[in-house]
Write a protein that holds these residues in place. Sequence first.
Motif, PDB file in Angstrom:
ATOM      1  N   PRO A 539       0.832  -1.203   0.035  1.00  0.00           N
ATOM      2  CA  PRO A 539       0.120   0.033   0.006  1.00  0.00           C
ATOM      3  C   PRO A 539       0.780   1.410  -0.134  1.00  0.00           C
ATOM      4  CG  PRO A 539      -0.978  -1.355   1.440  1.00  0.00           C
ATOM      5  CD  PRO A 539       0.411  -2.195   1.083  1.00  0.00           C
ATOM      6  N   ALA A 540       2.101   1.300   0.664  1.00  0.00           N
ATOM      7  CA  ALA A 540       2.952   2.397   0.619  1.00  0.00           C
ATOM      8  C   ALA A 540       3.449   2.806  -0.659  1.00  0.00           C
ATOM      9  CB  ALA A 540       4.220   1.991   1.598  1.00  0.00           C
ATOM     10  N   ASP A 541       3.650   1.729  -1.702  1.00  0.00           N
ATOM     11  CA  ASP A 541       4.205   1.946  -2.969  1.00  0.00           C
ATOM     12  C   ASP A 541       3.306   2.656  -3.796  1.00  0.00           C
ATOM     13  OD1 ASP A 541       6.594   0.594  -2.345  1.00  0.00           O
ATOM     14  OD2 ASP A 541       5.740  -1.425  -2.577  1.00  0.00           O
ATOM     15  N   VAL A 542       1.903   1.940  -3.480  1.00  0.00           N
ATOM     16  CA  VAL A 542       0.733   2.783  -4.540  1.00  0.00           C
ATOM     17  C   VAL A 542       0.692   4.076  -3.939  1.00  0.00           C
ATOM     18  CG1 VAL A 542      -1.853   2.762  -4.591  1.00  0.00           C
ATOM     19  CG2 VAL A 542      -0.375   0.496  -4.538  1.00  0.00           C
ATOM     20  N   THR A 543       0.603   4.361  -2.446  1.00  0.00           N
ATOM     21  CA  THR A 543       0.614   5.901  -1.996  1.00  0.00           C
ATOM     22  C   THR A 543       1.789   6.497  -2.756  1.00  0.00           C
ATOM     23  OG1 THR A 543      -0.407   5.188  -0.277  1.00  0.00           O
ATOM     24  CG2 THR A 543       0.428   7.270  -0.118  1.00  0.00           C
ATOM     25  N   ALA A 544       2.808   6.342  -2.507  1.00  0.00           N
ATOM     26  CA  ALA A 544       4.200   6.781  -3.084  1.00  0.00           C
ATOM     27  C   ALA A 544       3.905   7.227  -4.615  1.00  0.00           C
ATOM     28  CB  ALA A 544       5.367   6.127  -2.847  1.00  0.00           C
ATOM     29  N   TRP A 545       3.540   6.230  -5.330  1.00  0.00           N
ATOM     30  CA  TRP A 545       3.246   6.441  -6.819  1.00  0.00           C
ATOM     31  C   TRP A 545       2.267   7.524  -7.188  1.00  0.00           C
ATOM     32  CZ3 TRP A 545       6.056   4.727 -11.201  1.00  0.00           C
ATOM     33  CH2 TRP A 545       5.260   4.959 -12.442  1.00  0.00           C
ATOM     34  N   SER A 546       1.233   7.370  -6.368  1.00  0.00           N
ATOM     35  CA  SER A 546       0.267   8.159  -6.572  1.00  0.00           C
ATOM     36  C   SER A 546       0.509   9.670  -6.394  1.00  0.00           C
ATOM     37  CB  SER A 546      -1.281   7.879  -5.660  1.00  0.00           C
ATOM     38  OG  SER A 546      -1.732   6.514  -6.121  1.00  0.00           O
ATOM     39  N   GLY A 547       1.183   9.779  -5.367  1.00  0.00           N
ATOM     40  CA  GLY A 547       1.766  11.084  -5.062  1.00  0.00           C
ATOM     41  C   GLY A 547       2.785  11.759  -6.119  1.00  0.00           C
ATOM     42  N   ARG A 551       1.932  15.143  -8.644  1.00  0.00           N
ATOM     43  CA  ARG A 551       2.677  16.266  -8.710  1.00  0.00           C
ATOM     44  C   ARG A 551       2.985  16.500 -10.453  1.00  0.00           C
ATOM     45  NH1 ARG A 551       7.990  15.391  -6.123  1.00  0.00           N
ATOM     46  NH2 ARG A 551       8.353  17.891  -6.509  1.00  0.00           N
ATOM     47  N   VAL A 552       3.076  15.292 -11.178  1.00  0.00           N
ATOM     48  CA  VAL A 552       3.339  15.442 -12.643  1.00  0.00           C
ATOM     49  C   VAL A 552       2.146  16.057 -13.136  1.00  0.00           C
ATOM     50  CG1 VAL A 552       3.527  14.199 -14.655  1.00  0.00           C
ATOM     51  CG2 VAL A 552       5.122  13.712 -12.672  1.00  0.00           C
ATOM     52  N   ALA A 553       0.839  15.530 -12.702  1.00  0.00           N
ATOM     53  CA  ALA A 553      -0.319  16.020 -13.270  1.00  0.00           C
ATOM     54  C   ALA A 553      -0.440  17.566 -12.924  1.00  0.00           C
ATOM     55  CB  ALA A 553      -1.584  15.579 -12.718  1.00  0.00           C
ATOM     56  N   ALA A 554      -0.030  18.124 -11.882  1.00  0.00           N
ATOM     57  CA  ALA A 554      -0.053  19.609 -11.414  1.00  0.00           C
ATOM     58  C   ALA A 554       0.814  20.356 -12.416  1.00  0.00           C
ATOM     59  CB  ALA A 554       0.248  19.621 -10.001  1.00  0.00           C
ATOM     60  N   GLN A 555       2.047  19.895 -12.623  1.00  0.00           N
ATOM     61  CA  GLN A 555       2.968  20.478 -13.750  1.00  0.00           C
ATOM     62  C   GLN A 555       2.414  20.575 -14.856  1.00  0.00           C
ATOM     63  OE1 GLN A 555       6.795  18.683 -13.886  1.00  0.00           O
ATOM     64  NE2 GLN A 555       7.258  19.280 -11.776  1.00  0.00           N
ATOM     65  N   TYR A 556       1.573  19.480 -15.451  1.00  0.00           N
ATOM     66  CA  TYR A 556       1.315  19.629 -17.030  1.00  0.00           C
ATOM     67  C   TYR A 556      -0.316  20.506 -16.829  1.00  0.00           C
ATOM     68  CZ  TYR A 556       4.738  16.508 -18.834  1.00  0.00           C
ATOM     69  OH  TYR A 556       5.762  16.022 -19.143  1.00  0.00           O
ATOM     70  N   THR A 574      -3.466  12.927 -19.019  1.00  0.00           N
ATOM     71  CA  THR A 574      -2.104  12.680 -19.698  1.00  0.00           C
ATOM     72  C   THR A 574      -1.148  12.191 -18.773  1.00  0.00           C
ATOM     73  OG1 THR A 574      -1.516  14.996 -19.412  1.00  0.00           O
ATOM     74  CG2 THR A 574      -2.435  14.386 -21.646  1.00  0.00           C
ATOM     75  N   GLN A 575      -1.607  11.978 -17.341  1.00  0.00           N
ATOM     76  CA  GLN A 575      -0.622  11.557 -16.152  1.00  0.00           C
ATOM     77  C   GLN A 575       0.060  10.365 -16.618  1.00  0.00           C
ATOM     78  OE1 GLN A 575      -2.208  11.821 -12.298  1.00  0.00           O
ATOM     79  NE2 GLN A 575      -1.293   9.680 -11.906  1.00  0.00           N
ATOM     80  N   ASP A 576      -0.576   9.283 -16.937  1.00  0.00           N
ATOM     81  CA  ASP A 576       0.206   7.975 -17.107  1.00  0.00           C
ATOM     82  C   ASP A 576       1.294   8.135 -18.320  1.00  0.00           C
ATOM     83  OD1 ASP A 576      -1.055   6.994 -15.175  1.00  0.00           O
ATOM     84  OD2 ASP A 576      -2.089   5.724 -16.575  1.00  0.00           O
ATOM     85  N   GLU A 577       0.998   8.758 -19.290  1.00  0.00           N
ATOM     86  CA  GLU A 577       2.177   8.967 -20.427  1.00  0.00           C
ATOM     87  C   GLU A 577       3.054   9.965 -19.963  1.00  0.00           C
ATOM     88  OE1 GLU A 577       2.160   7.352 -23.324  1.00  0.00           O
ATOM     89  OE2 GLU A 577       0.524   5.979 -23.006  1.00  0.00           O
ATOM     90  N   ASN A 578       2.631  10.932 -19.354  1.00  0.00           N
ATOM     91  CA  ASN A 578       3.742  11.850 -18.826  1.00  0.00           C
ATOM     92  C   ASN A 578       4.888  11.287 -18.041  1.00  0.00           C
ATOM     93  OD1 ASN A 578       2.237  13.890 -20.272  1.00  0.00           O
ATOM     94  ND2 ASN A 578       1.159  14.389 -18.343  1.00  0.00           N
ATOM     95  N   LEU A 579       4.082  10.530 -16.994  1.00  0.00           N
ATOM     96  CA  LEU A 579       5.263   9.640 -16.036  1.00  0.00           C
ATOM     97  C   LEU A 579       6.444   8.733 -16.874  1.00  0.00           C
ATOM     98  CD1 LEU A 579       2.653   8.687 -13.412  1.00  0.00           C
ATOM     99  CD2 LEU A 579       4.902   9.958 -12.687  1.00  0.00           C
ATOM    100  N   ALA A 580       5.450   7.840 -17.766  1.00  0.00           N
ATOM    101  CA  ALA A 580       6.410   7.307 -18.866  1.00  0.00           C
ATOM    102  C   ALA A 580       7.489   8.118 -19.674  1.00  0.00           C
ATOM    103  CB  ALA A 580       5.398   6.499 -19.699  1.00  0.00           C
ATOM    104  N   ASP A 581       7.058   9.152 -20.042  1.00  0.00           N
ATOM    105  CA  ASP A 581       8.067  10.085 -20.588  1.00  0.00           C
ATOM    106  C   ASP A 581       9.093  10.606 -19.780  1.00  0.00           C
ATOM    107  OD1 ASP A 581       6.777  10.172 -23.075  1.00  0.00           O
ATOM    108  OD2 ASP A 581       5.762  11.958 -22.797  1.00  0.00           O
ATOM    109  N   LEU A 582       8.955  10.900 -18.552  1.00  0.00           N
ATOM    110  CA  LEU A 582       9.846  11.550 -17.421  1.00  0.00           C
ATOM    111  C   LEU A 582      10.569  10.277 -17.231  1.00  0.00           C
ATOM    112  CD1 LEU A 582      10.875  13.130 -15.320  1.00  0.00           C
ATOM    113  CD2 LEU A 582       9.160  12.317 -13.768  1.00  0.00           C
ATOM    114  N   ALA A 583      10.137   9.107 -17.223  1.00  0.00           N
ATOM    115  CA  ALA A 583      11.088   7.750 -16.855  1.00  0.00           C
ATOM    116  C   ALA A 583      11.897   7.702 -18.145  1.00  0.00           C
ATOM    117  CB  ALA A 583      10.157   6.500 -16.504  1.00  0.00           C
TER     118      ALA A 583
END
Length: 674
Positions: A539-547, A551-556, A574-583
Motif C-alpha cells: 500500500p505504501a508503494d501505491v501511495t508513493a506512486w500516486s503522490g 505532482r506530475v499532473a499538477a505540472q502539466y 495525460t498523467q500516465d503517459e507523462n510519467l512514462a516520458d519522465l522515466a
Amino acid sequence: MPPLRNALSKPTLLAFALVAALGVTDAQAAKKKKKAPRAPTVSAECTDFYSSANAEWLKANPLPAGAGSLTALGQLLERSQQQQRQLLDAAMQAPQGNVQKLLGDFWASGLDEAAVEADGAKPIAPLLDRINGIKKSKDVPAAIAALHQIGIPVAFNFSPDVDLKALDRHIGYFSQGGLGLPDPAYYTRTDADTRELLGRYKNYVKQILALTGTKPEKLDAEANAVIDLETRIARVSKPFQELSNPLSNYLPVATKDLGKQYRNLQLDAFLKAQSVNDDTVSMVNPALFAELNTLVGNLKPDQWKIYLRWQVGDAMAPYLAKPYREANFEFRGRVLKGETAPAPRWQQVLNAINTAAGPMLGREYAGRYLPSSSKSKAESIAQNVREALARGIERNAWMSASAKAEAKSKIDKLKIEIGTPRRDLDYSVQPMGRGSFGSNILIASTWRHREEMKRIGKGNADRRWDVLPQQPALAYDLAQNRLIVTAAVLQAPVLDVNRGDSALYGSYGALVGHELNRGFDIRGRMIDANGELRDWWTPADVTAWSGIGSRVAAQYNGYPYPASSNAKVNGTLTQDENLADLAGVELAWDAFTNAQLAPNLGAKQTLFRSWSELWAQQISTAEAAQRIATDVHAPGQWRSNGPLTNQPAFGESFSCKAGQPMRRSDAEQIKLWR
C-alpha cells in the motif's frame, strides 16, 4: 504515438522594469538607468527548448490545408507505408522467393481496377451459395463456423488472448460481436440523432442486400429482418465501458460442457471447425450466447440467411467491384468516420494486405528495410536502458524493499524482441494468382485465421506480436514481460545509425525507457516476475506512486495547449503517459552516461535535442480542441519540455538557471528512477 509560447518572455521582464520605475522621479530614473545592469537574457534553450530544437522542422513543415495535425512520427508512418509500397512493387515485378510471389500477385490483383470491376461479386458467390443452401435451423451453426474460418466473424467474435490464470498460454475468447453498427447502444437509443443514423444504416443494408441478390420489392422487409436480428443481439450485449477491464472479459468455462449448454448453437462443433482443441475457453458474456442459442432455435432459417448474406457483403464490400465499395464508403467512411474521400487505390490495397496477410508482408519488410547494423545497435541500446532501469529500481527512494526485490527479479526475466517476432509463422498458403483480388483476400484471411487459432493452447502465448513489423511501434507486452521493437520504427527520427550514440539514446533509448517503465508502474505491478496475476506492491508503494503522479499532473495542468486560445493541458488525463516520458528521459540519460566514459558537452546537448525532435508537431485549432478532452498524450511541445524541466542534467548541459522556464528548482523537480 504519436507550440509555441514562452512561459517567460522578454516583454514580461521589460514590463516589470517599467512598473518598478514608476515610483521614482525622472532624474532618479535617469540616474538609475546609467547604473543598473541590463536584465540577463534567457537563452532560447532555457526558455522553450521545443521551439529551439525544432525550429527548422517547424519552418519546413507547415500544416497542410485541411489537415488536423502533422508530426515527425507521423512522417515516419508515411515513410513506412511508402517502403511497403516499394517492396510490393518489386515483388510484383521480380519476386524473390515464394512469399514475395504470393504478395506480388496479391498486390497486382488489387491494383488492377479493371480486373476488380470485371470480377464483380464473383469472389463471394460460393459463400452466398452456401448460405442460400441453408434449409433448417440446424444448418445455421455450421454456416456461422464456416464464415469464421475464412476470417468473417458473424453472430459473435472468437479470438485468442492471454489466459489470465496462466499467462504463458492463450485461450479462445468467445466475445460479443455480430453487429453492423459499432456500438450496441445505437440499436436501442431513441434520440433523434441515433434514429437518423439507424435510418442511414438501413439504407446501406438495403444497398448491400440488393447487390447480394435481394429483389427490389423485398428490400425493406429483408433490411428490417437484419436490423431485427442485430437488435436482439444488441439488447443482450454489454456496454463498451463494461468491457474495458480485462478481468471483466475473463470467464473461463470447460469446453467439454459447451455442446450441452449451447446445443442449438453447436459451439463444440464450432471449435472443431476452427481446429481448436483446448480444455478451456472464456465466455465473456454468457447471456449473449444463451440468446444466440435461443435465436438459432426460434428464428426462421430465412432470417438467418438474410443476415448472413448481409454480413458477407458488408465484410467484403471494400474488396469487390465499385458499387460495393461506394456503398461501403458512403456509410462507413463518410457517415461513421467523417471522411471526405476514399484513400488512394494503392493505400486501400496496402491496408487490405496488412489486414489479411500482414505477418507475411512484415517478414519481407524486415528483410528489406532493417539493416543488421540498425538491429544490433537497437539491441545494444535497449540492453543498456534495461540495465539503467535496474539501477533506478535499486536507488529510488519511493519503492519498498519487497517491491524492489520483485522488480529486480522481473527485469532480470524481461525479454527484448527486435525487428520481427522470434517465432515465425507457417507460410503454407495456397497460390494467390493475379486474377481476383476478392478471392485473394479470402485466401489470405483464411490463412491468417488459421495462424491465429494456432496461438490457442499451452506454450503459444509468445507466438507472435499484436503489432506488425512494418508498423512503427515500440511496445511493452505486459503479459509476456517483453519489449517489442518493430522493424519499421528503427529509422529516423527514432533510430538513425548515421547519427552518434548521444542522438540514438535521446530518441530511441528514451522511447525504450518509456516502454520498459510500464512493467513497473501502476499497471505493471499487477503481474509479477513469474508471470502471475498478482499485486506485488505494498500500500505504501501505491501511495508513493500516486503522490508522484499527482505532482506530475499538477505540472502539466499549468501548460497552455498549443493552437488553443486559453485552454491548458489536462494533466490528469495525460498523467500516465507523462510519467512514462519522465522515466524514458531519466533512463536514456543514465544509460548513455554509463555507456560513455566521458561524454562531452555537445554529446549531452544532442541527447536532449534528439528527444525533443521526436515530438515536432503542427496542429490545427479544431484538432487541438478535440484532443484536449480525449488525448491521453500531451501535445508535442510538452512531451518535449515537460520531462526536461525535471532533469538536472538538462539544465546543466544548457546552463539554465533554476527558475527559468526550462529548469525547475530542486524542490519542484520530480524523479522516478534517478
